[in-house]
Design a protein around this motif. Structure first.
Motif, PDB file in Angstrom:
ATOM      1  N   LEU A  43       0.806  -1.227   0.000  1.00 40.31           N
ATOM      2  CA  LEU A  43       0.000   0.000   0.000  1.00 40.31           C
ATOM      3  C   LEU A  43       0.838   1.275   0.000  1.00 40.31           C
ATOM      4  O   LEU A  43       0.284   2.367  -0.012  1.00 40.31           O
ATOM      5  CB  LEU A  43      -0.929  -0.003   1.222  1.00 40.31           C
ATOM      6  N   ARG A  44       2.152   1.149   0.008  1.00 42.63           N
ATOM      7  CA  ARG A  44       2.997   2.346   0.093  1.00 42.63           C
ATOM      8  C   ARG A  44       3.002   3.174  -1.181  1.00 42.63           C
ATOM      9  O   ARG A  44       3.077   4.389  -1.127  1.00 42.63           O
ATOM     10  CB  ARG A  44       4.446   1.936   0.410  1.00 42.63           C
ATOM     11  N   SER A  45       2.950   2.520  -2.342  1.00 44.29           N
ATOM     12  CA  SER A  45       3.220   3.220  -3.595  1.00 44.29           C
ATOM     13  C   SER A  45       1.992   3.796  -4.276  1.00 44.29           C
ATOM     14  O   SER A  45       2.107   4.723  -5.079  1.00 44.29           O
ATOM     15  CB  SER A  45       3.926   2.265  -4.575  1.00 44.29           C
ATOM     16  N   ASN A  46       0.829   3.238  -3.991  1.00 44.99           N
ATOM     17  CA  ASN A  46      -0.374   3.616  -4.736  1.00 44.99           C
ATOM     18  C   ASN A  46      -1.559   3.810  -3.787  1.00 44.99           C
ATOM     19  O   ASN A  46      -1.580   3.240  -2.693  1.00 44.99           O
ATOM     20  CB  ASN A  46      -0.732   2.531  -5.756  1.00 44.99           C
ATOM     21  N   PRO A  47      -2.547   4.581  -4.207  1.00 45.35           N
ATOM     22  CA  PRO A  47      -3.719   4.785  -3.339  1.00 45.35           C
ATOM     23  C   PRO A  47      -4.585   3.542  -3.207  1.00 45.35           C
ATOM     24  O   PRO A  47      -5.321   3.400  -2.232  1.00 45.35           O
ATOM     25  CB  PRO A  47      -4.481   5.915  -4.031  1.00 45.35           C
ATOM     26  N   TYR A  48      -4.500   2.624  -4.189  1.00 43.65           N
ATOM     27  CA  TYR A  48      -5.298   1.405  -4.166  1.00 43.65           C
ATOM     28  C   TYR A  48      -4.387   0.194  -4.273  1.00 43.65           C
ATOM     29  O   TYR A  48      -3.233   0.296  -4.698  1.00 43.65           O
ATOM     30  CB  TYR A  48      -6.347   1.427  -5.272  1.00 43.65           C
ATOM     31  N   ILE A  49      -4.909  -0.955  -3.923  1.00 44.51           N
ATOM     32  CA  ILE A  49      -4.059  -2.128  -3.767  1.00 44.51           C
ATOM     33  C   ILE A  49      -3.415  -2.578  -5.080  1.00 44.51           C
ATOM     34  O   ILE A  49      -2.315  -3.122  -5.082  1.00 44.51           O
ATOM     35  CB  ILE A  49      -4.833  -3.290  -3.102  1.00 44.51           C
ATOM     36  N   ALA A  50      -4.090  -2.348  -6.211  1.00 48.30           N
ATOM     37  CA  ALA A  50      -3.535  -2.781  -7.490  1.00 48.30           C
ATOM     38  C   ALA A  50      -3.056  -1.619  -8.354  1.00 48.30           C
ATOM     39  O   ALA A  50      -2.783  -1.794  -9.533  1.00 48.30           O
ATOM     40  CB  ALA A  50      -4.567  -3.606  -8.262  1.00 48.30           C
ATOM     41  N   GLY A  51      -2.948  -0.423  -7.766  1.00 52.54           N
ATOM     42  CA  GLY A  51      -2.441   0.707  -8.543  1.00 52.54           C
ATOM     43  C   GLY A  51      -3.166   2.000  -8.267  1.00 52.54           C
ATOM     44  O   GLY A  51      -3.616   2.267  -7.156  1.00 52.54           O
ATOM     45  N   GLU A  52      -3.347   2.796  -9.298  1.00 58.32           N
ATOM     46  CA  GLU A  52      -3.959   4.113  -9.166  1.00 58.32           C
ATOM     47  C   GLU A  52      -5.477   4.080  -9.173  1.00 58.32           C
ATOM     48  O   GLU A  52      -6.124   5.057  -8.829  1.00 58.32           O
ATOM     49  CB  GLU A  52      -3.475   5.017 -10.322  1.00 58.32           C
ATOM     50  N   LYS A  53      -6.043   2.949  -9.583  1.00 61.85           N
ATOM     51  CA  LYS A  53      -7.494   2.862  -9.762  1.00 61.85           C
ATOM     52  C   LYS A  53      -8.110   1.849  -8.814  1.00 61.85           C
ATOM     53  O   LYS A  53      -7.557   0.766  -8.595  1.00 61.85           O
ATOM     54  CB  LYS A  53      -7.802   2.473 -11.216  1.00 61.85           C
ATOM     55  N   PHE A  54      -9.276   2.185  -8.275  1.00 68.86           N
ATOM     56  CA  PHE A  54     -10.047   1.270  -7.435  1.00 68.86           C
ATOM     57  C   PHE A  54     -10.506   0.079  -8.270  1.00 68.86           C
ATOM     58  O   PHE A  54     -10.982   0.232  -9.395  1.00 68.86           O
ATOM     59  CB  PHE A  54     -11.268   2.005  -6.876  1.00 68.86           C
ATOM     60  N   THR A  55     -10.377  -1.130  -7.703  1.00 70.75           N
ATOM     61  CA  THR A  55     -10.813  -2.348  -8.378  1.00 70.75           C
ATOM     62  C   THR A  55     -11.528  -3.268  -7.389  1.00 70.75           C
ATOM     63  O   THR A  55     -11.596  -2.994  -6.186  1.00 70.75           O
ATOM     64  CB  THR A  55      -9.625  -3.130  -8.980  1.00 70.75           C
ATOM     65  N   ALA A  56     -12.021  -4.384  -7.923  1.00 72.48           N
ATOM     66  CA  ALA A  56     -12.645  -5.394  -7.066  1.00 72.48           C
ATOM     67  C   ALA A  56     -11.692  -5.908  -6.005  1.00 72.48           C
ATOM     68  O   ALA A  56     -12.126  -6.338  -4.931  1.00 72.48           O
ATOM     69  CB  ALA A  56     -13.162  -6.557  -7.921  1.00 72.48           C
ATOM     70  N   ALA A  57     -10.393  -5.866  -6.280  1.00 71.87           N
ATOM     71  CA  ALA A  57      -9.420  -6.303  -5.270  1.00 71.87           C
ATOM     72  C   ALA A  57      -9.501  -5.423  -4.033  1.00 71.87           C
ATOM     73  O   ALA A  57      -9.270  -5.896  -2.912  1.00 71.87           O
ATOM     74  CB  ALA A  57      -8.008  -6.289  -5.860  1.00 71.87           C
ATOM     75  N   ASP A  58      -9.824  -4.148  -4.209  1.00 69.90           N
ATOM     76  CA  ASP A  58      -9.959  -3.260  -3.049  1.00 69.90           C
ATOM     77  C   ASP A  58     -11.183  -3.599  -2.218  1.00 69.90           C
ATOM     78  O   ASP A  58     -11.182  -3.402  -0.994  1.00 69.90           O
ATOM     79  CB  ASP A  58     -10.017  -1.801  -3.510  1.00 69.90           C
ATOM     80  N   VAL A  59     -12.242  -4.100  -2.862  1.00 70.39           N
ATOM     81  CA  VAL A  59     -13.411  -4.526  -2.094  1.00 70.39           C
ATOM     82  C   VAL A  59     -13.002  -5.642  -1.136  1.00 70.39           C
ATOM     83  O   VAL A  59     -13.330  -5.609   0.058  1.00 70.39           O
ATOM     84  CB  VAL A  59     -14.546  -5.002  -3.016  1.00 70.39           C
ATOM     85  N   TYR A  60     -12.257  -6.611  -1.654  1.00 65.24           N
ATOM     86  CA  TYR A  60     -11.890  -7.757  -0.826  1.00 65.24           C
ATOM     87  C   TYR A  60     -10.797  -7.408   0.182  1.00 65.24           C
ATOM     88  O   TYR A  60     -10.957  -7.654   1.382  1.00 65.24           O
ATOM     89  CB  TYR A  60     -11.457  -8.929  -1.700  1.00 65.24           C
ATOM     90  N   VAL A  61      -9.706  -6.825  -0.287  1.00 64.54           N
ATOM     91  CA  VAL A  61      -8.628  -6.456   0.632  1.00 64.54           C
ATOM     92  C   VAL A  61      -9.116  -5.408   1.627  1.00 64.54           C
ATOM     93  O   VAL A  61      -8.854  -5.486   2.830  1.00 64.54           O
ATOM     94  CB  VAL A  61      -7.403  -5.936  -0.140  1.00 64.54           C
TER      95      VAL A  61
END
Length: 209
Positions: free
Chosen positions: A141-159
């Motif tokens: 989580l250090r480099s980006n606002p969301y877990i997989a990069g700059e964009k919110f994704t389904a991975a953020d729902v789960y994580v």
């Protein structure tokens, strides 16, 4: 696919993850709330989910259980929602969604149950140690606002659900980066709608009980 989505859940369960994902997708769905010791263990429901657990979604002929799988499935079934990266850019998306489904889930559950991996046996546990998992999540989580990069994704729902619950109940360390991450997610309208619906369902169950 235009078939109805049926959502089997209990508002005091991991079904809250699937509810959030359904709200992000924005498609209509029908909710079936099941009691833990009643309908959830019935023969009829076990034909849908033999584990007798929630959540489960039924979408046409597709039956999907397990929260990470539900998140990934819905993102793919409804691509217009924009909740999955392009298929050529999914490395981090898959990596961190299933890191949460494996190491985070296992480490947090074991810790909550009072189980500590014996010294020298960390390799057998898969996740190593609870500290390894927390440090790895912070690194992600250090480099980006969301877990997989700059964009919110389904991975953020789960994580994000894992992080949010962990912060609320003390099963995840209250590191600033975790609090900042979940703080961003909790501002999403879909998250707030899902929470309102589940909180209302909890109140209804409590009143009925």
């Amino acid at each position: 696919m235009s078939d109805e989505i049926v959502f089997y859940t209990n508002p005091m369960s991991r079904g809250r993850i699937a509810r959030w994902m359904l709200e992000e997708v924005g498609q209509p769905y029908r909710t079936e709330i099941l009691g833990f010791d009643g309908a959830m263990k019935s023969d009829d429901y076990k034909l849908v989910n033999p584990m007798g657990k929630v959540p489960t979604i039924v979408h046409g002929k597709a039956v999907v259980t397990e929260c990470a799988a539900i998140c990934a499935y819905l993102a793919d079934a409804f691509p217009s929602a924009g909740l999955a990266p392009d298929t050529t850019a999914r490395a981090d998306y898959y990596r961190w969604m299933f890191f949460a489904a494996g190491p985070i889930e296992s480490a947090v559950t074991n810790r909550a149950l009072g189980f500590e991996v014996p010294a020298g046996r960390e390799r057998m546990a898969g996740y190593g140690t609870f500290g390894d998992v927390m440090n790895t999540l912070e690194m992600a989580l250090r480099s980006n606002p969301y877990i997989a990069g700059e964009k919110f994704t389904a991975a953020d729902v789960y994580v994000g659900s894992q992080v949010g619950w962990g912060l609320q109940f003390g099963s995840i360390e209250k590191r600033p980066i975790f609090e900042q991450y979940f703080g961003r997610l909790a501002l999403r309208e879909a998250y707030q709608r899902a929470a309102e619906k589940d909180d209302a369902a909890v109140a209804m169950l409590q009143k009925a009980g």
